[in-house]
Each structure stands twice: as C-alpha cells, then as structure tokens.
Design a protein around this motif. Structure first.
Motif, PDB file in Angstrom:
ATOM      1  N   VAL A 123     104.390  64.043  52.096  1.00  9.43           N
ATOM      2  CA  VAL A 123     103.270  63.177  51.767  1.00  9.43           C
ATOM      3  C   VAL A 123     102.009  63.955  52.101  1.00  9.43           C
ATOM      4  N   SER A 124     101.102  64.010  51.162  1.00  9.29           N
ATOM      5  CA  SER A 124      99.874  64.768  51.398  1.00  9.29           C
ATOM      6  C   SER A 124      98.913  63.968  52.267  1.00  9.29           C
ATOM      7  N   ILE A 156      94.779  59.227  53.431  1.00  8.97           N
ATOM      8  CA  ILE A 156      93.371  58.837  53.391  1.00  8.97           C
ATOM      9  C   ILE A 156      93.173  57.685  52.412  1.00  8.97           C
ATOM     10  N   LYS A 157      93.839  57.752  51.260  1.00  9.67           N
ATOM     11  CA  LYS A 157      93.740  56.675  50.269  1.00  9.67           C
ATOM     12  C   LYS A 157      94.256  55.349  50.853  1.00  9.67           C
ATOM     13  N   GLU A 158      95.369  55.405  51.612  1.00  8.90           N
ATOM     14  CA  GLU A 158      95.929  54.194  52.211  1.00  8.90           C
ATOM     15  C   GLU A 158      94.963  53.579  53.217  1.00  8.90           C
TER      16      GLU A 158
END
Length: 91
Positions: A79-80, A85-87
């Motif tokens: 997972v990048s 960060i998006k989550e």
C-alpha cells in the motif's frame, strides 16, 4: 463427523485429510488439480503451510519440468503512502 484420527491439512480453508483422500480416489493426480477441487492452499497463507505436503502427497516434485507447481505468494499487498494520505483526508 470427522474421525478422531483425521487431521487438518489446510488450516486456512479447514480441509481434512479424509477430504484429500476422497479427491485422490476420485482421480486427482497432481497438486494443482487437488488444490482446485479441495481449496487447500487457497487461504490466507497462499499454500505456504499445506503446499509442500500436497506436492509431496501427489509426488509432483518428481514430475517433468513442464508441470507448474503450486505458487506461494505473500498474504499481504503493498500500500503506498499516497493511499494512506487519501484515507486520512476523508476522515
């Protein structure tokens, strides 16, 4: 009901030796076919626990090099940081 001497081959998929024996009696003759018919090796560990036993049971280690043995993969995916960060931005 399982016999008392029966034991689990694949803990992830809860496959017992008696089920493997039955599939072998029905004509499965290689580890790939046994895996597809029983689901042994398709669980979380991706056949790291039961794969070598199934290959030894079907004697696939003695097959010609053209046979593709069971493939083991890590049970996790990468997972990048960008996904993390998006989550956090959505919370």
């Amino acid at each position: 009901m399982k016999k008392q001497e029966d034991f689990i081959i694949c803990r992830c998929e809860n496959i017992y030796m008696s089920e493997i024996d039955e599939i072998l009696r029905q004509g499965a003759d290689n580890a790939r076919e046994l895996k597809l018919k029983s689901r042994a090796g398709m669980g979380f560990c991706a056949s790291r626990t039961c794969g070598p036993f199934i290959e030894a049971l079907t004697q696939d280690h003695e097959e010609a090099p053209t046979y593709i043995n069971l493939k083991a993969q890590p049970p996790i995916r990468t997972v990048s940081i960008e996904d993390f960060i998006k989550e956090d931005a959505h919370d």
